[in-house]
Scaffold this active site. Structure first.
Site, mmCIF file in Angstrom:
data_model
loop_
_atom_site.group_PDB
_atom_site.id
_atom_site.type_symbol
_atom_site.label_atom_id
_atom_site.label_comp_id
_atom_site.label_asym_id
_atom_site.label_seq_id
_atom_site.Cartn_x
_atom_site.Cartn_y
_atom_site.Cartn_z
ATOM 1 N N ASP A 160 0.836 -1.198 0.000
ATOM 2 C CA ASP A 160 0.000 0.000 0.000
ATOM 3 C C ASP A 160 0.878 1.258 0.000
ATOM 4 O O ASP A 160 2.091 1.206 0.281
ATOM 5 C CB ASP A 160 -0.867 -0.036 1.268
ATOM 6 C CG ASP A 160 -2.139 0.787 1.176
ATOM 7 O OD1 ASP A 160 -2.273 1.593 0.231
ATOM 8 O OD2 ASP A 160 -2.999 0.642 2.075
ATOM 9 N N ASP B 207 -10.880 2.406 -2.929
ATOM 10 C CA ASP B 207 -11.373 2.206 -1.565
ATOM 11 C C ASP B 207 -12.897 2.304 -1.528
ATOM 12 O O ASP B 207 -13.511 2.074 -0.491
ATOM 13 C CB ASP B 207 -10.770 3.260 -0.625
ATOM 14 C CG ASP B 207 -9.393 2.836 -0.128
ATOM 15 O OD1 ASP B 207 -9.018 1.659 -0.345
ATOM 16 O OD2 ASP B 207 -8.693 3.670 0.454
HETATM 17 C C1 DGJ Z 1 -5.761 2.010 2.165
HETATM 18 C C2 DGJ Z 1 -6.228 0.792 1.431
HETATM 19 O O1 DGJ Z 1 -6.775 1.153 0.205
HETATM 20 C C3 DGJ Z 1 -7.219 0.040 2.298
HETATM 21 O O2 DGJ Z 1 -7.735 -1.060 1.591
HETATM 22 C C4 DGJ Z 1 -6.530 -0.393 3.554
HETATM 23 O O3 DGJ Z 1 -5.510 -1.307 3.253
HETATM 24 C C5 DGJ Z 1 -5.954 0.826 4.274
HETATM 25 N N1 DGJ Z 1 -5.139 1.605 3.420
HETATM 26 C C6 DGJ Z 1 -5.154 0.381 5.480
HETATM 27 O O4 DGJ Z 1 -4.534 1.430 6.101
#
Ligand code: DGJ
Length: 690
Positions: free
Chosen positions: A446, A515
């Site tokens: 991420d 997200d």
């Molecule tokens: C952003 C990601 O897109 C989410 O799916 C998740 O992993 C969060 N970060 C965790 O901090």
């Protein structure tokens, strides 16, 4: 020099020609359908002089125009020589060719700078990949202020339209289409990642292409850093697309003897509309870019939306039990598992288990997950550091910053400077240890903020190189990890779809697209994403968002259009929800090969309705998804016309009694009936032999 220096790059159905003019300039002459005879292709010629304001160099379609000569078009390359000269005059020197590649070497007429144009043809995909290699053969450094990967030319004419993708965090992948007017239209990223806001992808048509018909010229940049696409259209009816690393805040110091190669740009031409353009890119990504492109992905569960940072052995074990019983194959623990992490203000950088949450490390949880028959996956964010972390306390200088300025935090985090070798080595070591010490089958990588205030204290480089050296650093670390741990499947995530591009897909196997997991919104997101990327790269979770309005079946059907994952809070799912989920997961496993690896046809997108079809490469099996969101009552469900079937073969569509020819299903179509808002259906397509 004669005009016989000429190349025709042929693919199965297209041709791209270029050659050297009598003045030694490399000229683009043609890009479109293959022509019957060699002499059909235009000979490279200088344009005539129009006036003192428009000399031939302004009007001649140079294949890779540099800033120099008497011309004013948007150039691909701009340099400053050590004596201050900012005029680059490129002429053909020689070419080298083998079965894989054509390399055309241009040289400056005075300074020993080589500009090598590299072409690779993908015959069955109707695609061409281009990149540029600069070679400084002078005895002093040259400052490169712009070096794009390619200029793509569409045929002289007017009325073109540009398709591109826009978005923002939690709302990515909006497909836009607009007329190309005279002037320059730029789309770009200045955030170091590819960004949620625009994609390094373009598609240009003559104004009347649709999913199935019409000429489309399309392309991508295979790069995960700052990028730019500039479409320039002029009064002389010429339209050119510059594509490459963004030259905003950019400079590259090319030392004597040094070379620099740009990221590749791949582009293609089709007469069969946007759908075919996408399918060509999908096949290219699956067969030539992805490390594991032809192996379908497992159904995964991800803990993020259920437990957020509150992960521990108990909470994850409980979720894992339910997930396994439903048929999930891979259990992924998201953020919150590592040292110092209980919320988003601490811990990033300290990549060892949080001893309060996991007193005996991760092994007991992994063993439990494995014991349930699932593989185990883990979330990491290796490029980031919280000021509240052991790593930052030990190495405050490792973050990107200007010493005289505040370090701007976003989500309480700073950015490790991956342009630095010591940073790369440290993270490599941390990640390698994690993977060596644990049975980890999947990593979600991420990155939750963008790069700003890009200070880098370096003697060796121009500090503005940070924009490329950082990305090269990420690629290096990720590449070494892949080599050492080839069994691991990797997901690229940057707060959703902030780092989705063909550059990262050489390292990552799939992308966390957004997200935003609300299934109705996801339909549009997935539509946009599919313009570029195949379904096997599109991780899609079934979550609890908007569950009052959207049935579990609808939410599943939406996610089943990609690599199915589950992200809901399973503890709160009723027994009947879990049973239904188990049935839908079983169905997904049966259709997974055609969804993830077959051809995708975007059948329908009109007020309140979406339909998408997937068809196996052998045209034996397929599946059709139909969705109704909100449409005024009463509304007849639009008739659907299938695509890609063998016209003379006979097919059965689940839910329809008749067995009909492929041609009948394609030309006469079928009438489904979705009378309720937010309803959906899935129909399997089966070829009937005999
Ligand atoms: C952003 C990601 O897109 C989410 O799916 C998740 O992993 C969060 N970060 C965790 O901090």
């Amino acid at each position: 020099m004669t005009t016989t220096t000429f190349w025709i790059l042929e693919t199965q159905r297209t041709a791209y020609s270029l050659g050297v003019s009598p003045a030694g300039r490399l000229i683009h002459t043609y890009w479109g359908p293959k022509l019957p005879y060699r002499e059909d292709y235009p000979i490279p010629q200088e344009s005539r002089e129009w006036a003192s304001f428009n000399h031939p160099e302004q009007l001649t379609p140079e294949e890779y125009p540099a800033y120099g000569d008497y011309k004013f078009i948007d150039p691909c390359l701009k340099v400053t020589f050590p004596d201050g000269t900012r005029d680059l005059v490129l002429r053909f020197d020689h070419a080298e060719q083998d079965a894989q590649q054509l390399q055309i070497v241009l040289k400056d007429t005075h300074y020993a700078l080589n500009v090598v144009l590299i072409y690779q043809v993908h015959p069955s995909l109707d695609l061409i990949t281009r990149s540029i290699r600069l070679e400084n053969q002078t005895d002093a450094p040259i400052t490169v202020e712009r070096v794009f990967s390619a200029q793509w030319h569409v045929p002289q004419g007017d009325g073109y339209h540009l398709s591109h993708l826009t978005g923002r965090w939690i709302d990515e992948w909006h497909l836009q289409r607009e007329p190309i007017y005279q002037g320059i239209k730029r789309i770009e990223s200045r955030r170091l990642t590819t960004s949620h806001h625009h994609q390094p992808w373009f598609a240009i048509d003559r104004g009347h292409a649709d999913e199935d018909r019409g000429e489309v010229w399309f392309g991508v940049l295979e790069w995960s850093g700052n990028w730019q696409i500039a479409i320039e259209s002029d009064i002389f009816h010429r339209t050119r697309v510059n594509i490459g690393v963004n030259d905003w805040d950019f400079a590259l110091r090319l030392a004597s003897g040094e070379r620099y190669t740009t990221p590749p740009s791949t582009a293609g031409y089709t007469e069969h509309g946007f759908g075919e353009a996408s399918r060509l890119l999908h096949d290219y990504i699956r067969t030539e870019i992805l490390p594991h492109g032809t192996i379908p992905h497992q159904v995964l569960y991800n803990s993020w939306e259920a437990t957020l940072f509150n992960v521990d052995v108990q909470s994850q074990g409980d979720l894992a039990e339910i997930a396994a019983a439903m048929g999930v194959e891979l259990f992924v623990m998201d953020d919150g598992w590592f040292h110092g992490r209980s919320f988003d203000h601490a811990g990033l950088g300290d990549w060892w288990p949080n001893h309060t949450k996991f007193p005996d490390g991760l092994a007991p949880l992994i063993e439990r997950v494995n014991g349930l028959g699932m593989d185990f996956g883990l979330w990491v964010e290796p490029e980031m550091v919280n000021p509240d972390s052991d790593l930052y306390r030990a190495h405050p200088d490792w973050v990107i910053h200007f010493p005289s300025r505040d370090r701007t935090e976003a989500r309480n985090q700073l950015i490790l400077n991956f342009a630095r070798l010591d940073v790369q080595e440290y993270i490599l070591d941390q990640m390698d240890r994690l993977l060596r010490d644990h049975r980890i089958a999947f990593i979600k990588w991420d990155m939750n903020r963008n790069v700003s205030q890009p200070g880098w204290q370096t003697e060796e480089h121009d500090p503005r190189e940070i924009w490329i050296r950082y990305v090269e650093g990420v690629y290096r670390v990720w590449g070494i990890l892949r080599e050492r741990h080839p069994q691991v499947i990797w997901q690229s995530c940057s707060g959703g779809g902030g780092r989705a591009d063909l550059g990262i897909l050489r390292y990552a196997d799939q992308i966390w697209v957004s997200d935003n997991t609300e299934a109705a919104a996801r339909l549009g997101i997935q539509w946009g994403f599919s313009q570029v990327f195949p379904a096997n790269t599109m991780e899609a979770w079934v979550t609890d968002w908007n569950q009052r309005q959207l049935s579990l079946t609808f939410r599943f059907h939406v996610s089943m259009c990609g690599a199915l994952g589950i992200g809901g809070h399973l503890i709160n799912w009723s027994k009947s929800d879990r049973d239904l989920a188990a049935r839908l997961i079983a169905l997904y496993k049966a259709i997974r090969p055609v969804v993830q690896l077959g051809d995708q046809y975007r059948l329908l997108r009109q007020t309140g309705f979406y339909a998408v079809q997937y068809l196996g490469k052998d045209r034996q099996n397929g599946v059709l998804f139909l969705f109704r969101t909100h449409a005024p009552h009463p509304t007849e469900t639009p008739r659907l016309y299938l695509r890609g079937l063998d016209p003379n073969a006979r097919y059965q569509i689940e839910g329809f009694d008749q067995i009909r020819s492929g041609l009948a299903w394609m030309r006469d179509g079928l009438q489904a009936d979705l009378s309720d808002d937010f309803s959906s259906a899935v129909y399997r397509i089966t070829r009937v032999n005999g």
